[in-house]
Design a protein around this motif. Structure first.
Motif, PDB file in Angstrom:
ATOM      1  N   ALA A 184      44.279  40.506  50.339  1.00  0.00           N
ATOM      2  CA  ALA A 184      43.188  40.459  49.356  1.00  0.00           C
ATOM      3  C   ALA A 184      43.075  41.786  48.619  1.00  0.00           C
ATOM      4  O   ALA A 184      42.926  41.820  47.390  1.00  0.00           O
ATOM      5  N   HIS A 185      43.147  42.885  49.389  1.00  0.00           N
ATOM      6  CA  HIS A 185      43.078  44.192  48.719  1.00  0.00           C
ATOM      7  C   HIS A 185      44.275  44.404  47.814  1.00  0.00           C
ATOM      8  O   HIS A 185      44.159  44.962  46.722  1.00  0.00           O
ATOM      9  N   PHE A 186      45.443  43.933  48.228  1.00  0.00           N
ATOM     10  CA  PHE A 186      46.638  44.064  47.401  1.00  0.00           C
ATOM     11  C   PHE A 186      46.480  43.248  46.108  1.00  0.00           C
ATOM     12  O   PHE A 186      46.805  43.709  45.017  1.00  0.00           O
ATOM     13  N   TYR A 187      45.950  42.043  46.250  1.00  0.00           N
ATOM     14  CA  TYR A 187      45.720  41.221  45.047  1.00  0.00           C
ATOM     15  C   TYR A 187      44.769  41.934  44.094  1.00  0.00           C
ATOM     16  O   TYR A 187      44.964  41.958  42.892  1.00  0.00           O
ATOM     17  N   LYS A 188      43.733  42.518  44.664  1.00  0.00           N
ATOM     18  CA  LYS A 188      42.736  43.141  43.795  1.00  0.00           C
ATOM     19  C   LYS A 188      43.275  44.447  43.192  1.00  0.00           C
ATOM     20  O   LYS A 188      43.243  44.640  41.981  1.00  0.00           O
ATOM     21  N   GLU A 189      43.805  45.300  44.062  1.00  0.00           N
ATOM     22  CA  GLU A 189      44.156  46.632  43.574  1.00  0.00           C
ATOM     23  C   GLU A 189      45.470  46.650  42.812  1.00  0.00           C
ATOM     24  O   GLU A 189      45.613  47.390  41.845  1.00  0.00           O
ATOM     25  N   LEU A 194      55.246  42.433  38.129  1.00  0.00           N
ATOM     26  CA  LEU A 194      54.233  41.472  38.577  1.00  0.00           C
ATOM     27  C   LEU A 194      54.880  40.352  39.400  1.00  0.00           C
ATOM     28  O   LEU A 194      54.349  39.932  40.429  1.00  0.00           O
ATOM     29  N   THR A 195      56.039  39.889  38.933  1.00  0.00           N
ATOM     30  CA  THR A 195      56.726  38.818  39.654  1.00  0.00           C
ATOM     31  C   THR A 195      57.098  39.283  41.066  1.00  0.00           C
ATOM     32  O   THR A 195      56.877  38.577  42.050  1.00  0.00           O
ATOM     33  N   GLU A 196      57.628  40.489  41.124  1.00  0.00           N
ATOM     34  CA  GLU A 196      58.013  41.059  42.417  1.00  0.00           C
ATOM     35  C   GLU A 196      56.806  41.168  43.347  1.00  0.00           C
ATOM     36  O   GLU A 196      56.837  40.753  44.505  1.00  0.00           O
ATOM     37  N   ASP A 197      55.729  41.737  42.815  1.00  0.00           N
ATOM     38  CA  ASP A 197      54.546  41.988  43.647  1.00  0.00           C
ATOM     39  C   ASP A 197      53.836  40.697  44.060  1.00  0.00           C
ATOM     40  O   ASP A 197      53.227  40.630  45.122  1.00  0.00           O
ATOM     41  N   THR A 198      53.904  39.695  43.209  1.00  0.00           N
ATOM     42  CA  THR A 198      53.277  38.421  43.560  1.00  0.00           C
ATOM     43  C   THR A 198      54.001  37.799  44.753  1.00  0.00           C
ATOM     44  O   THR A 198      53.381  37.252  45.662  1.00  0.00           O
ATOM     45  N   THR A 199      55.321  37.906  44.736  1.00  0.00           N
ATOM     46  CA  THR A 199      56.097  37.405  45.873  1.00  0.00           C
ATOM     47  C   THR A 199      55.757  38.199  47.131  1.00  0.00           C
ATOM     48  O   THR A 199      55.589  37.641  48.216  1.00  0.00           O
ATOM     49  N   LYS A 200      55.629  39.512  46.952  1.00  0.00           N
ATOM     50  CA  LYS A 200      55.295  40.377  48.083  1.00  0.00           C
ATOM     51  C   LYS A 200      53.936  39.981  48.679  1.00  0.00           C
ATOM     52  O   LYS A 200      53.783  39.856  49.896  1.00  0.00           O
ATOM     53  N   ALA A 201      52.964  39.755  47.797  1.00  0.00           N
ATOM     54  CA  ALA A 201      51.614  39.395  48.262  1.00  0.00           C
ATOM     55  C   ALA A 201      51.648  38.092  49.052  1.00  0.00           C
ATOM     56  O   ALA A 201      50.995  37.954  50.084  1.00  0.00           O
ATOM     57  N   GLU A 202      52.419  37.166  48.547  1.00  0.00           N
ATOM     58  CA  GLU A 202      52.493  35.856  49.187  1.00  0.00           C
ATOM     59  C   GLU A 202      53.014  35.956  50.612  1.00  0.00           C
ATOM     60  O   GLU A 202      52.629  35.181  51.487  1.00  0.00           O
ATOM     61  N   ASN A 231      42.524  34.937  47.686  1.00  0.00           N
ATOM     62  CA  ASN A 231      43.943  35.249  47.502  1.00  0.00           C
ATOM     63  C   ASN A 231      44.659  34.169  46.690  1.00  0.00           C
ATOM     64  O   ASN A 231      45.444  34.468  45.801  1.00  0.00           O
ATOM     65  N   LYS A 232      44.350  32.923  47.007  1.00  0.00           N
ATOM     66  CA  LYS A 232      45.003  31.832  46.278  1.00  0.00           C
ATOM     67  C   LYS A 232      44.624  31.854  44.805  1.00  0.00           C
ATOM     68  O   LYS A 232      45.451  31.613  43.934  1.00  0.00           O
ATOM     69  N   THR A 233      43.353  32.136  44.534  1.00  0.00           N
ATOM     70  CA  THR A 233      42.890  32.152  43.144  1.00  0.00           C
ATOM     71  C   THR A 233      43.690  33.165  42.334  1.00  0.00           C
ATOM     72  O   THR A 233      44.203  32.856  41.250  1.00  0.00           O
ATOM     73  N   ILE A 234      43.814  34.372  42.875  1.00  0.00           N
ATOM     74  CA  ILE A 234      44.515  35.404  42.100  1.00  0.00           C
ATOM     75  C   ILE A 234      46.011  35.131  42.066  1.00  0.00           C
ATOM     76  O   ILE A 234      46.675  35.390  41.064  1.00  0.00           O
ATOM     77  N   HIS A 235      46.511  34.549  43.131  1.00  0.00           N
ATOM     78  CA  HIS A 235      47.928  34.181  43.135  1.00  0.00           C
ATOM     79  C   HIS A 235      48.228  33.200  41.997  1.00  0.00           C
ATOM     80  O   HIS A 235      49.196  33.364  41.254  1.00  0.00           O
ATOM     81  N   ILE A 236      47.387  32.209  41.869  1.00  0.00           N
ATOM     82  CA  ILE A 236      47.594  31.210  40.804  1.00  0.00           C
ATOM     83  C   ILE A 236      47.443  31.862  39.429  1.00  0.00           C
ATOM     84  O   ILE A 236      48.208  31.581  38.505  1.00  0.00           O
ATOM     85  N   GLU A 237      46.478  32.765  39.317  1.00  0.00           N
ATOM     86  CA  GLU A 237      46.314  33.457  38.029  1.00  0.00           C
ATOM     87  C   GLU A 237      47.571  34.240  37.669  1.00  0.00           C
ATOM     88  O   GLU A 237      48.049  34.185  36.530  1.00  0.00           O
TER      89      GLU A 237
END
Ligand code: ADP
Ligand code: MG
Length: 697
Positions: free
Chosen positions: A655-660, A638-646, A569-575
């Motif tokens: 993890a599934h949210f980051y991937k999908e 993307l900005t919105e969803d990244t905050t949501k994932a966090e 999760n952190k890897t994709i978050h940083i990406e």
């Protein structure tokens, strides 16, 4: 210095120990290394004195316990040897206690909840089976790393435990087969390491490479790898100089670097050492990756170990060549001249087949990472489905056993090149298969699914433990067999195993759609991505396996599962955040300037004369503006969803949210940005392009 003198000159190896240690101490430590016996403190004290003297003679002022926390990197904390005498002077001191045990603060290493932050204490424990070495005037002591409670917080401890498990199980089977002289069985590993070398100046201009190790944007260059002219191509002088120094540095450290060549992609290369005991090979591979980066820096390069630094260009893997050797030095996977009659070989081969079939899910898990997801299943790396390749001869032998038929030995065939001046040699009985994740290559298996940056520990923990389990099943069936029944019993075991496990054997092309379908019909596991496969770690059958062989405790398994999820999760978050940053601060402003330049041009043309055509400018303005808007919208989402994932509580859901969701959005933005990039003037591009990076070294 000659190569021979240079080799291992910075290693506290067997030769040094023999010279420096009193005879009885040397014997005691050898016994620990060769037979996994416990080491007494008086031995440690004597070794520490010799080690310090040797290290100081070689210019060392410090020592460090060197360990491999769950970050996948290595960690070190340096202490100097100095000890004040009270008269304003110092002595160089180092005790057995300091050698054997260290106490680094463990609170900032990933523990997956094993260790609450207030229990900061962690211990490092000397691993005498992996030799100490000197790097940067410091004596490096390979150690295991565990929590106050004794639970492993590192990659080395479970690896050592799994080697022990395999040794125990394999030795028992060998004893039952009449090989009473065997005292231990070691697993051996030779990891082939792929990497990219790019210019440091290019690297520094790309935030994506700096923060994530891979490019998140970048249009395809006019030329890719389609000509296949880089593979095994001649080395460019700058690269050759790098490889040369790399070899020398590794040799000093006792890493037997052996093979080097260019790989398929431009700027991609490979290095393979001569194989070693798994534990040493794992340490050496970590060291190799470190030295690769360090030497690259000296040569104005950056060494990229990410699994997929460039989209559309081959990624980097690590081939884990694996076998088992007895204390007598016999390779148990060596078929010999007549494999069909080599019952010992067939027993161990059968165990590996059963292991892979039963624990293919764990093997897939052991190579899962956000980076490797870009390779596995793409048409350049083994598919995500685990199967094994045995080649023609072995497959026919197994079929003959299964059908109680007679096996006709293949005659070795001479290779006909058609040119008389070329020497004649005998062909291998089977060709290679580059599409199989786990291929038999003559006297070892090659596990080809590892990503280039991965520690080899995890995959070998799984291999060793799964094979130990398969060997235990065989042992149970032969332990009471009378001598005259043994062969018949073994034949039945092998036959039975072939029938049950042959579904995992596949000698065809693993890259095809047809194989995916067939694999599904065969009932093989297929976990396309990391979030899909991570939960298999905590499945009952797998937890039981590790518990039974004392490789992991239950809490170690659950903590590792958490760590892997978090890391993904952190890897994709940083990406995602890096992409957002690059788009906002670099790409969109450059695209806006591009639009402005055409608007300005159109205005100037119009001012000059009403008759000048403006169609082209208008078309470009329209197309770039469209892209600008699409990227802008994508960026917002993307900005919105990244905050949501966090904010997500459950890590697996995240993890599934980051991937999908997140990766899909990133990809969508990239498509448009790459299209825009291809049409933008070079001077406005905010970073070096794929063409700049890949073809100008
Ligand atoms: P490839 O043709 O697969 O690229 P390489 O020669 O580059 O082969 O690498 C093969 C690797 O396999 C080397 O690191 C070699 O030392 C290793 N190897 C050979 N025999 C064994 C063995 N018995 N156990 C483990 N690794 C082995
Ligand atoms: Mg290989």
């Amino acid at each position: 210095m000659t190569v021979v003198e240079n080799y291992g000159s910075l290693v506290f190896n067997d030769r040094v120990m023999k010279n420096k240690l009193p005879k009885d101490i040397y014997k005691a430590i050898r016994k620990t290394i060769d037979n996994n016996t416990h080491l007494e403190l008086d031995v440690a004290n004597a070794v520490a004195v010799a080690m310090k003297e040797w290290a100081v003679d070689h210019g060392a002022t410090h020592y460090t316990h060197w360990f491999q926390p769950m970050t996948g990197a290595t960690a070190e904390k340096h202490d100097s040897f100095i000890s004040p005498t009270g008269e304003g002077e110092v002595m160089m001191e180092f005790s057995g206690k300091e050698l054997v045990k260290g106490e680094p603060d463990a609170s900032s290493f990933p523990s997956g909840g094993i260790r609450a932050t207030f229990e900061a204490r962690g211990y490092t424990a000397w691993d005498p089976t992996s030799p100490a070495f000197i790097k940067d005037k410091t004596l490096y002591i390979p150690t295991a790393f565990c929590a106050y409670s004794g639970e492993a917080l590192d990659k080395k401890t479970p690896l050592l435990r799994s080697m022990q498990a395999l040794s125990r199980s394999a030795t028992r089977v060998l004893h039952a087969l009449g090989k009473k002289e065997v005292t231990a069985v070691m697993t051996t590993v030779g990891p082939e390491q792929e990497y990219f070398l790019i210019d440091k100046e290019d690297f520094k201009k790309r935030k994506d490479l700096i923060f994530t190790g891979r490019t998140l944007l970048g249009a395809k260059p006019p030329k890719g790898q389609e000509m296949e002219d880089h593979y095994f191509g001649s080395l460019k002088p700058r690269v050759a100089a790098y490889m040369h120094e790399l070899d020398e540095e590794l040799w000093k450290l006792g890493v037997p670097a052996k093979t080097k060549h260019n790989e398929v992609a431009p700027c991609q290369h490979e290095l393979a050492p001569v194989f070693d005991t798994t534990n040493v090979a794992a340490d050496h591979n970590q060291l190799t990756m470190e030295v690769m980066k360090k030497v690259a820096d000296k040569h104005g390069f950056v060494c990229l170990l990410h699994e997929k630094p460039f989209e559309g260009i081959n990624g980097s893997g690590k081939h884990n060549n694996w076998s088992m050797t007895t204390s007598q030095g016999d390779n148990l996977l060596n078929p010999g001249k007549t494999p069909a009659e080599n019952i010992q070989f067939l027993v161990f081969l059968t165990a590996v087949i059963a292991a892979v079939d039963n624990y293919a899910d764990l093997m897939r898990l052991s190579v899962a990472s956000a980076g490797n997801d870009h390779r596995l299943g793409a048409n350049e790396a083994p598919p995500a489905i685990m199967s094994m390749f045995l080649g023609e001869e072995l497959t026919e032998i197994l079929e003959a056993i299964e059908q109680d038929a007679f096996f006709y030995k293949h005659d070795k065939v001479q290779l006909e090149t058609g040119a008389i001046v070329l020497p004649h040699f005998v062909k291998d009985t089977t060709d290679r298969n580059r599409t199989s994740p786990f291929a038999f290559t003559g006297n070892k298996f090659e596990f080809r699914s590892l990503g280039s940056s991965l520690s080899v520990s995890g995959p070998n923990v799984v291999l060793n433990t799964a094979v130990a389990e398969a060997l235990d099943h065989i042992y149970e069936k032969i332990k009471d067999a009378a001598e005259d029944q043994l062969e018949q019993r073994l034949h039945e075991i092998i036959k039975d195993a072939i029938i049950r496990h042959k579904k995992v054997i596949f000698n065809g092309n693993g890259y095809t759609e047809a194989w995916i379908e067939e694999a599904q019909e065969r009932g093989l596991y297929n976990y396309p991505s990391t979030p899909d496969v991570l939960p298999v770690f905590i499945e009952k059958k797998n937890v039981e396996l590790f518990l039974k062989h004392q490789v992991f405790t239950e809490s170690e398994i659950f903590s590792r599962y958490e760590i892997l999820l978090e890391e993904y999760n952190k890897t994709i978050h940083i990406e995602a955040r890096t992409l957002i940053d690059m788009l906002q601060h670099e790409f969109l402003p450059a695209l806006r300037k591009t639009i402005e330049s055409y608007v300005q041009l159109a205005g100037e043309k119009k001012a000059l004369s009403d008759r000048l055509p403006l169609d082209l400018e208008l078309e470009l303005i329209e197309s770039f503006s469209g892209q600008y808007e699409q990227i802008f919208d994508g960026l917002k989402q993307l900005t919105e969803d990244t905050t949501k994932a966090e904010g997500m509580e459950d890590q697996l859901t995240a993890a599934h949210f980051y991937k999908e969701t997140i990766l899909t959005e990133m990809d969508k933005i990239r498509r448009i940005a790459d299209q825009a990039e291809a049409g933008m003037p070079k001077e406005l591009l905010p970073y070096p392009t794929y063409a700049d990076i890949l073809f100008y070294v």
